[in-house]
Design a protein around this motif. Structure first.
Motif, short mmCIF file in Angstrom:
data_model
loop_
_atom_site.label_atom_id
_atom_site.label_comp_id
_atom_site.label_asym_id
_atom_site.label_seq_id
_atom_site.Cartn_x
_atom_site.Cartn_y
_atom_site.Cartn_z
N GLN A 191 9.86 12.16 -8.52
CA GLN A 191 10.36 11.53 -9.75
C GLN A 191 10.95 10.14 -9.50
N PRO A 192 11.71 9.90 -8.43
CA PRO A 192 12.19 8.53 -8.21
C PRO A 192 11.06 7.51 -8.10
N LEU A 193 9.96 7.91 -7.47
CA LEU A 193 8.82 7.01 -7.37
C LEU A 193 8.18 6.79 -8.73
N ARG A 194 8.09 7.85 -9.53
CA ARG A 194 7.53 7.70 -10.88
C ARG A 194 8.42 6.79 -11.72
N LEU A 200 2.33 10.00 -5.96
CA LEU A 200 2.95 9.75 -7.27
C LEU A 200 2.93 11.01 -8.12
N THR A 201 2.00 11.91 -7.85
CA THR A 201 1.83 13.12 -8.66
C THR A 201 2.66 14.30 -8.16
N TYR A 202 3.34 14.17 -7.03
CA TYR A 202 4.05 15.30 -6.44
C TYR A 202 5.30 15.64 -7.24
N HIS A 247 0.82 -1.21 0.00
CA HIS A 247 0.00 0.00 0.00
C HIS A 247 0.86 1.26 0.00
N CYS A 248 0.40 2.26 -0.77
CA CYS A 248 1.08 3.56 -0.84
C CYS A 248 2.59 3.36 -0.99
N PHE A 249 2.96 2.63 -2.01
CA PHE A 249 4.35 2.21 -2.17
C PHE A 249 5.28 3.42 -2.22
N GLY A 250 6.38 3.31 -1.47
CA GLY A 250 7.34 4.41 -1.43
C GLY A 250 8.78 3.94 -1.50
N GLY A 251 8.98 2.68 -1.85
CA GLY A 251 10.34 2.15 -1.93
C GLY A 251 10.97 2.37 -3.29
N GLY A 252 12.12 1.75 -3.48
CA GLY A 252 12.82 1.80 -4.76
C GLY A 252 12.54 0.56 -5.58
N THR A 303 -1.80 9.98 -14.05
CA THR A 303 -0.35 10.10 -13.98
C THR A 303 0.33 8.78 -14.33
N LEU A 304 -0.20 7.69 -13.80
CA LEU A 304 0.37 6.37 -14.08
C LEU A 304 0.24 6.04 -15.56
N ALA A 305 -0.87 6.40 -16.16
CA ALA A 305 -1.05 6.16 -17.59
C ALA A 305 -0.04 6.95 -18.41
N GLU A 306 0.18 8.20 -18.06
CA GLU A 306 1.14 9.03 -18.80
C GLU A 306 2.55 8.48 -18.67
N LEU A 307 2.90 7.96 -17.51
CA LEU A 307 4.23 7.37 -17.33
C LEU A 307 4.45 6.18 -18.24
#
Length: 271
Positions: free
Chosen positions: A199-202, A193-195, A168-173, A243-247
């Protein structure tokens, strides 16, 4: 349709407009929401289920599912009575997951060994009830301490169940994402993800296979960048999905379809 895979619908911040908030989600194309049952402490784990039973079946509402679990900060309260309540909640058909549970070394809370023992106790209950788990994992900034301990516990006490779960709410690498996927977990991305600084998370989100992702709000927290500082709500999961779709250079509809299929597959649902 979209599914908000993690929202705290029992938050006091929704007391005045919970029904209207759920209608806004439905109008935004959010067809289902997983209502997280941790409350402020284990005595309130039942509230997510109560909300499901109050609103399911009403016209113009998303389908609601519930979870139940003891949050890492409350691990000191994971006594026999609390664990028995958890077991009884996981027996209810609407309660499709155990969580959110895990390890949090960022905030001050229960001592790390206490968190670990509370997590293991809940894994045993979830395994017996055949429920996937929802993992909260937050290390200290710049460290992987909580992740390292989490994977040690999951390798020993969860991998053999083949039940999987959600990070949940993944924040790792990428390394933490890869290990999660190898254990049968889906990776869920929230509004952070949108912040601008994420960018590392994206970069990680762009690498996770499409059959391994979910989207969530973690409402009422983590509103997407355009609404940052406001109360979050399930309708806003559309912005994270966009945002995920655009990535991934695909359409929002493709993200909606994939994440809905992933959710249904993990929880053995027809949605």
């Amino acid at each position: 349709m979209l599914i908000d895979s993690h929202a705290h619908l029992d938050s006091p911040r929704y007391v005045e407009d919970r029904e209207a908030m759920l209608r806004r989600a439905n109008d935004a194309g959010v067809g289902a929401v997983l209502s997280i049952g941790i409350g402020e402490d284990p005595s309130e784990m039942h509230q997510a289920l109560d909300i499901c039973r109050e609103y399911n079946g009403k016209p113009g509402m998303p389908r609601l599912y519930a979870s139940a679990g003891i949050y890492p900060h409350n691990a000191v309260d994971a006594d026999d009575a609390a664990l028995a309540r958890l077991d009884s909640l996981l027996a209810e058909p609407e309660v499709i997951a155990c969580g959110e549970i895990g390890l949090d070394y960022y905030h001050k809370g229960a001592a790390h060994p206490v968190q670990r023992e509370g997590l293991i106790a809940q894994l045993k209950i979830a395994a017996a009830r055949r429920r996937p788990i929802l993992i909260h994992c937050r290390p200290k900034d710049g460290e992987t301490d909580a992740w390292d301990d989490l994977f040690e516990v999951l390798d020993e006490h969860w991998a053999s169940t083949a039940l999987g779960g959600v990070m949940h709410c993944f924040g790792g690498g990428w390394e933490q994402a890869r290990r999660s996927l190898d254990l049968g977990f889906l990776i869920s991305f929230a509004g952070n993800l949108t912040y601008p600084k994420a960018q590392p998370l994206r970069d990680v989100a762009a690498r996770v296979p499409l059959n391994g992702v979910l989207v969530e709000t973690d409402a009422p927290w983590l509103a997407p960048a355009t609404l940052r500082g406001e109360r979050n709500e399930p309708a806003f999961v559309t912005q994270t999905a966009q945002t995920l779709a655009e990535l991934r250079a695909i359409t929002a509809e493709e993200i909606a379809s994939a994440t809905t299929k992933n959710f249904a597959r993990l929880f053995n649902l027809t949605v």
